[in-house]
Design a protein around this motif. Sequence first.
Motif, mmCIF file in Angstrom:
data_model
loop_
_atom_site.group_PDB
_atom_site.id
_atom_site.type_symbol
_atom_site.label_atom_id
_atom_site.label_comp_id
_atom_site.label_asym_id
_atom_site.label_seq_id
_atom_site.Cartn_x
_atom_site.Cartn_y
_atom_site.Cartn_z
ATOM 1 N N LYS A 173 0.836 -1.194 0.000
ATOM 2 C CA LYS A 173 0.000 0.000 0.000
ATOM 3 C C LYS A 173 0.877 1.253 0.000
ATOM 4 O O LYS A 173 0.633 2.203 -0.745
ATOM 5 N N GLU A 175 3.945 1.541 -1.092
ATOM 6 C CA GLU A 175 4.594 1.662 -2.399
ATOM 7 C C GLU A 175 3.625 2.177 -3.449
ATOM 8 O O GLU A 175 3.978 3.009 -4.278
ATOM 9 N N LEU A 176 2.400 1.681 -3.419
ATOM 10 C CA LEU A 176 1.393 2.129 -4.389
ATOM 11 C C LEU A 176 1.033 3.597 -4.198
ATOM 12 O O LEU A 176 0.743 4.303 -5.159
ATOM 13 N N ILE A 179 3.292 6.009 -6.143
ATOM 14 C CA ILE A 179 3.151 6.093 -7.599
ATOM 15 C C ILE A 179 2.240 7.261 -7.949
ATOM 16 O O ILE A 179 1.145 7.386 -7.413
#
Length: 182
Positions: A173, A175-176, A179
């Motif tokens: 989560k 890391e996402l 983005i």
Amino acid sequence: MAKLIAKTYGEALFETALEKEKIDEMYEEALGIEQVFSENPKLVKLFNHPNIIKEEKLQVVESVFADRLSPEMAGFLRIVIEKGRQSELDGIFAYFIAKVKEHKKIGIAYVSSAAALSDGQKKQIEKRLLSTTTYEAFEIHFSVDESLIGGLVIRIGDRVVDSSIKSRLYEMKKELMKIQLN
């Protein structure tokens, strides 16, 4: 401050046990005293009561523990009461017991899993811990935490190994969230 008191007195008790070569005996006595206190909350209340004078508390120690403790442990209890530190006895004995276990190379591990583990799985975990640490034995406390979804969380002292699905999902989560979409 309470931790400092527990450490200071616990360390002194450990050094005495080491010096007198009575580690096992004093370890058993500390466990016994802890058990007496846990089974008799009124005794703890009596020791911590501000209106009861030290001499009376010392008499209670003599009557409860007479002929059951080594001279070193009896003397230690007297010093703790004379210094007015009897409310810290739980912490002192917890520190002392942990120090003895460390000296004997007995590790204490807390293992949380998403579901109950079989005896075989518990043995595998113990075997793996023994092979990856310097401990010669382990005292392992197993617990179930369904929020982990899967995997294990293992705590040994201040070290934590978290291989749970819950933490992996959290990392994904994070890391996402990094983005950026155009």
